[in-house]
Design an enzyme around this catalytic site. Structure first.
Site, mmCIF file in Angstrom:
data_model
loop_
_atom_site.group_PDB
_atom_site.id
_atom_site.type_symbol
_atom_site.label_atom_id
_atom_site.label_comp_id
_atom_site.label_asym_id
_atom_site.label_seq_id
_atom_site.Cartn_x
_atom_site.Cartn_y
_atom_site.Cartn_z
ATOM 1 N N MET A 46 0.846 -1.190 0.000
ATOM 2 C CA MET A 46 0.000 0.000 0.000
ATOM 3 C C MET A 46 0.883 1.242 0.000
ATOM 4 S SD MET A 46 -2.778 -1.134 2.904
ATOM 5 C CE MET A 46 -1.549 -1.958 3.933
ATOM 6 N N GLY A 79 1.339 4.162 4.666
ATOM 7 C CA GLY A 79 2.201 3.325 3.813
ATOM 8 C C GLY A 79 2.634 2.035 4.477
ATOM 9 N N SER A 80 2.385 0.891 3.864
ATOM 10 C CA SER A 80 2.668 -0.385 4.534
ATOM 11 C C SER A 80 2.369 -1.539 3.577
ATOM 12 C CB SER A 80 1.795 -0.498 5.789
ATOM 13 O OG SER A 80 0.478 -0.117 5.486
ATOM 14 N N ARG A 81 2.197 -2.747 4.157
ATOM 15 C CA ARG A 81 1.879 -3.910 3.327
ATOM 16 C C ARG A 81 1.160 -4.960 4.162
ATOM 17 N NH1 ARG A 81 7.306 -6.828 1.190
ATOM 18 N NH2 ARG A 81 6.525 -8.955 1.151
#
Length: 260
Positions: free
Chosen positions: A94, A182-184
């Site tokens: 993301m 922001g990440s995953r």
């Protein structure tokens, strides 16, 4: 497909940031006029970051849905480090412009939730899965298949929020957490799962099907053929007994008639 989504269009976690940036923008506009434009742009960014729209939700029992908006960065056979078994891994990255609400990919039940402290590397790199701060939800589907989905913090993301606990019931498409800025999310599936996405594909939380899981018959069904066979055997045995009794009666009747 279901569109039921009992949450506001703006995630509640975002309101402190939105109100703070809005107040700062207004005060700056009053005192500095056009110099406040960058702050108004920041306010717009914060609002779009915390948006949380309703989505179409596929209802196929074998479907595993995307838990997040973003782009597929990993699709590989590997080992689920939280269960120690072979698995199909699918990772969704993301960026700061994606919706960051995380949603349940399956209908099922939470077995346990594991949190790990770690680094804040760029979430798009592979080693982020094992080195970054992360939160793993180990669940099982209604058909008994294990699925693990992991929120991974990124370079900018410094806050993982997870709202489910062990033994909670999961409903696909419902919110279960959020990662800020922001990440995953990594998803580990049984190795017989069939992926329906490819690296580079853009996916949407709840509405994109990542993979399908073969449906396994429940344990009780496994005994059905055996029970059916026993029923057939019993019926055949009873028929043989009736036939034997009929034959004996016919022989007896013929003997009596011959004597007359």
């Amino acid at each position: 497909m279901s569109r039921v989504y009992p949450y506001p269009l703006i995630a509640k976690e975002g309101w402190p940031f939105i109100i703070g940036s809005l107040v700062l923008s207004i005060l700056t506009a009053i005192w500095c006029g056009w110099w406040s434009l960058p702050l108004w742009a920041l306010t717009v960014f914060v609002v779009q970051f915390f948006r949380d729209p309703a989505r179409d939700i596929p209802t196929g029992p074998e479907d595993v849905l995307s838990p997040a908006d973003g782009r597929i960065v990993v699709l590989e056979k590997t080992t689920d480090p939280y269960r120690g078994v072979n698995a199909l891994k699918i990772s969704v990255f993301m960026n700061v412009f994606n919706v960051h609400s995380n949603r349940c990919p399956i209908d099922g039940k939470v077995e346990r939730v594991d949190y790990f402290k770690g680094s804040f590397l760029n979430a798009s790199v592979d080693k982020a899965s094992v080195q970054n701060e992360r939160n793993a939800v180990l669940a099982v589907t209604n058909t008994g298949r294990p699925v693990t989905f992991v929120q991974v913090a990124g370079l900018v993301a410094r806050r993982i929020l997870c709202y489910v606990n062990a033994h909670d019931i999961l409903h696909r498409g419902n919110r279960y957490g959020l990662i800020r800025f922001g990440s995953r999310v990594d998803v580990y599936l049984p190795e017989d799962a069939t992926a329906l996405v490819a690296i580079g594909d853009k996916v949407r939380a709840s509405s994109t099907v990542l993979a399908t899981l073969p449906l396994h018959a429940p344990p009780a069904a496994a005994y059905a053929p055996e029970n059916g066979a026993n029923s057939v055997d019993n019926t055949t045995e009873q028929a043989d007994m009736v036939k034997e009794a009929t034959d004996r009666a016919a022989v007896a009747a013929q003997h009596v008639l011959s004597q007359e």
